[in-house]
Write a protein that holds these residues in place. Structure first.
Motif, PDB file in Angstrom:
ATOM      1  N   UNK B  83       0.827  -1.214   0.000  1.00 48.10           N
ATOM      2  CA  UNK B  83       0.000   0.000   0.000  1.00 48.10           C
ATOM      3  C   UNK B  83       0.864   1.268   0.000  1.00 48.10           C
ATOM      4  N   UNK B  84       2.159   1.118   0.298  1.00 46.39           N
ATOM      5  CA  UNK B  84       3.046   2.279   0.284  1.00 46.39           C
ATOM      6  C   UNK B  84       3.633   2.549  -1.101  1.00 46.39           C
ATOM      7  N   UNK B  85       3.248   1.705  -2.080  1.00 41.35           N
ATOM      8  CA  UNK B  85       3.880   1.803  -3.392  1.00 41.35           C
ATOM      9  C   UNK B  85       3.888   3.216  -3.957  1.00 41.35           C
ATOM     10  N   UNK B  86       2.700   3.839  -4.025  1.00 47.61           N
ATOM     11  CA  UNK B  86       2.600   5.133  -4.705  1.00 47.61           C
ATOM     12  C   UNK B  86       3.542   6.151  -4.101  1.00 47.61           C
ATOM     13  N   UNK B  87       3.486   6.248  -2.780  1.00 48.06           N
ATOM     14  CA  UNK B  87       4.239   7.326  -2.134  1.00 48.06           C
ATOM     15  C   UNK B  87       5.739   7.080  -2.268  1.00 48.06           C
ATOM     16  N   UNK B  88       6.160   5.791  -2.203  1.00 52.78           N
ATOM     17  CA  UNK B  88       7.582   5.505  -2.341  1.00 52.78           C
ATOM     18  C   UNK B  88       8.054   5.762  -3.767  1.00 52.78           C
ATOM     19  N   UNK B  89       7.267   5.317  -4.748  1.00 53.15           N
ATOM     20  CA  UNK B  89       7.665   5.512  -6.139  1.00 53.15           C
ATOM     21  C   UNK B  89       7.811   6.992  -6.456  1.00 53.15           C
ATOM     22  N   UNK B  90       6.824   7.775  -6.039  1.00 50.47           N
ATOM     23  CA  UNK B  90       6.881   9.189  -6.408  1.00 50.47           C
ATOM     24  C   UNK B  90       8.021   9.879  -5.673  1.00 50.47           C
ATOM     25  N   UNK B  91       8.302   9.431  -4.442  1.00 46.25           N
ATOM     26  CA  UNK B  91       9.425  10.026  -3.710  1.00 46.25           C
ATOM     27  C   UNK B  91      10.735   9.708  -4.422  1.00 46.25           C
ATOM     28  N   UNK B  92      10.894   8.442  -4.847  1.00 45.55           N
ATOM     29  CA  UNK B  92      12.113   8.060  -5.573  1.00 45.55           C
ATOM     30  C   UNK B  92      12.246   8.880  -6.847  1.00 45.55           C
ATOM     31  N   UNK B  93      11.127   9.037  -7.560  1.00 46.00           N
ATOM     32  CA  UNK B  93      11.202   9.770  -8.820  1.00 46.00           C
ATOM     33  C   UNK B  93      11.600  11.222  -8.577  1.00 46.00           C
ATOM     34  N   UNK B  94      10.947  11.861  -7.600  1.00 44.43           N
ATOM     35  CA  UNK B  94      11.276  13.265  -7.328  1.00 44.43           C
ATOM     36  C   UNK B  94      12.730  13.399  -6.899  1.00 44.43           C
ATOM     37  N   UNK B  95      13.184  12.480  -6.039  1.00 41.37           N
ATOM     38  CA  UNK B  95      14.567  12.556  -5.570  1.00 41.37           C
ATOM     39  C   UNK B  95      15.540  12.323  -6.718  1.00 41.37           C
ATOM     40  N   UNK B  96      15.243  11.320  -7.560  1.00 45.96           N
ATOM     41  CA  UNK B  96      16.127  10.989  -8.674  1.00 45.96           C
ATOM     42  C   UNK B  96      16.239  12.150  -9.640  1.00 45.96           C
ATOM     43  N   UNK B  97      15.094  12.781  -9.931  1.00 45.45           N
ATOM     44  CA  UNK B  97      15.113  13.898 -10.868  1.00 45.45           C
ATOM     45  C   UNK B  97      16.004  15.007 -10.336  1.00 45.45           C
ATOM     46  N   UNK B  98      15.864  15.269  -9.043  1.00 49.06           N
ATOM     47  CA  UNK B  98      16.688  16.300  -8.413  1.00 49.06           C
ATOM     48  C   UNK B  98      18.169  15.933  -8.519  1.00 49.06           C
ATOM     49  N   UNK B  99      18.463  14.663  -8.224  1.00 49.18           N
ATOM     50  CA  UNK B  99      19.850  14.182  -8.222  1.00 49.18           C
ATOM     51  C   UNK B  99      20.445  14.258  -9.623  1.00 49.18           C
TER      52      UNK B  99
END
Lengths: 219, 205
Positions: B83-99
């Protein structure tokens, strides 16, 4: 109705607030005019039922996301606001997803990844950035509901035409009478395929801009 | 190897992000006015999809999935964090884009100047999150398959946006009915391109 009650109601739905609610339905429609949030409009409009569930989900997520961000607007540091917004939206979408899985499991299966994709629906981010960050909770709520409803009606309109011409049904009930089929009428299988969603939206835009010339793209 | 090529080609032509699933339409419509900018955004999408899909694959198979935490010990084998999938995926994406943005800025300023403005846009591009969610739904067998899928989807998106940008540059000289100009005709062209892409359906390698 007492006088007090009347006064309060006027304050809540003053002409300005009403505009927030009704403008996105027509002149400021998020899909037809601002071109936001197309991603999910098209893929889930094969049937009216999925369109309706999707529209309701977006209304819920957007109304509450706007209120929450608007309440937090003075405490969010501007530099990390995108992450905060994404977190708020993602939490709300998780709630919606769990509710859908619990009560309408078959629709939830059909929507598949598109429930999750509400998170990246540009309308929601756009309204949070453009409105909720600088406005009080109540107008933000109305703005959210209005924009989501503007999104919803386009969704339902596209779903209506695609299901009617594609399967001859509405909400799963047969609408086109059997007599038609006996005379050689056939469902247009093309309407079920993805590209027709784009063409249907294109035609809706055409009709709207034909009626309201001020929206015509001059460039 | 054959399987990888198959996944790559499938995700470019048959399961094309834009024409089959309408993902990333917002930036697809907004940035496709000229070919130059659309090439920039297209490369940025290939890049980010190629990174985030494998990372989210690892996240899914070692942390979030049902029983994925089994490596911590037998008592964790029944934990299901999906159930945490959405929030983790979007966090990874936002962090990766920043990185990615910071790394590119350090390594290659020229690339940064051409991609720079598009990278923040990508964090909220549905195609990126969609890529990760499809990866989860289709249960790819290993990391290589997930990477092939991510890169293939990116290339498919690139082809789509460059194609529509080229058509839009030419269509400026055509007599399109006034109310259909701009957005309307772009939708209809995309639909027609989608029909063309449907002819790849059923190809198996």
């Amino acid at each position: 109705m007492s006088k007090d009650n009347n006064k309060q109601r006027e304050a809540l739905f003053s002409p300005k607030n009403k505009k927030l609610l009704t403008n996105p339905l027509g002149r400021d429609n998020p899909i037809n005019v601002q071109v936001l949030g197309i991603c999910s409009v098209l893929a889930i409009t094969v049937q009216l039922r999925t369109s309706l569930v999707m529209a309701i989900s977006v209304v819920a997520v957007m109304g509450f996301a706007n209120v929450i961000i608007s309440l937090l607007r003075k405490t969010i540091p501007p530099r990390i606001r995108i992450i905060v917004q994404l977190t708020v939206i993602a939490s709300l979408v998780i709630l919606v997803d769990q509710v859908l899985k619990a009560y309408v499991y078959d629709v939830s299966r059909q929507l598949s990844v598109f429930v999750g994709l509400i998170i990246t629906n540009c309308i929601i981010m756009g309204r949070l950035e453009g409105f909720a960050l600088n406005n009080k909770p109540w107008p933000s709520f109305l703005d959210g509901i209005g924009n989501a409803a503007g999104y919803g009606w386009v969704l339902l309109a596209v779903g209506f035409f695609r299901e009617l011409f594609g399967s001859g049904t509405l909400f799963g009930y047969q609408v086109v009478p059997d007599a038609f089929y006996r005379f050689g009428y056939e469902n247009n299988g093309f309407m079920i395929l993805p590209p027709m969603a784009l063409i249907t939206v294109g035609i809706i835009i055409w009709v709207q801009r034909h009626r309201d010339r001020s929206l015509v793209d001059i460039s | 190897m054959e399987e990888l090529v198959n996944i790559f080609v499938r995700s470019i032509f048959i399961d094309n992000m834009v024409f089959a699933y309408f993902l990333g339409m917002c930036s697809y419509l907004a940035v496709s006015r000229t070919v130059d900018t659309s090439v920039g955004l297209g490369f940025a999408v290939i890049f980010v999809l190629g990174i985030t899909v494998p990372i989210n694959y690892l996240l899914e198979s070692y942390i979030l999935g049902r029983g994925a935490l089994a490596w911590l010990g037998p008592e964790f084998a029944t934990v299901d964090l999906s159930f945490l999938t959405f929030i983790m995926f979007i966090a990874i994406i936002a962090a990766m884009v920043q990185l990615v943005e910071m790394i590119i800025e350090k390594i290659s300023p020229t690339l940064y100047n051409s991609l720079g403005i598009f990278l923040p846009l990508i964090a909220v591009n549905c195609a990126i999150l969609g890529g990760s969610l499809f990866m989860q739904e289709r249960n790819y067998a290993n990391l290589a398959e997930a990477t092939a899928f991510g890169l293939g989807s990116g290339v498919g998106w690139f082809l789509a946006i460059v194609g529509i940008a080229a058509i839009r540059e030419k269509i400026r000289y055509s007599a399109v009915p006034a109310p259909l100009r701009g957005l309307g005709i772009t939708f209809i062209i995309t639909g027609l391109m989608g029909i063309a892409f449907m002819s790849f359906m059923g190809i198996e390698l």
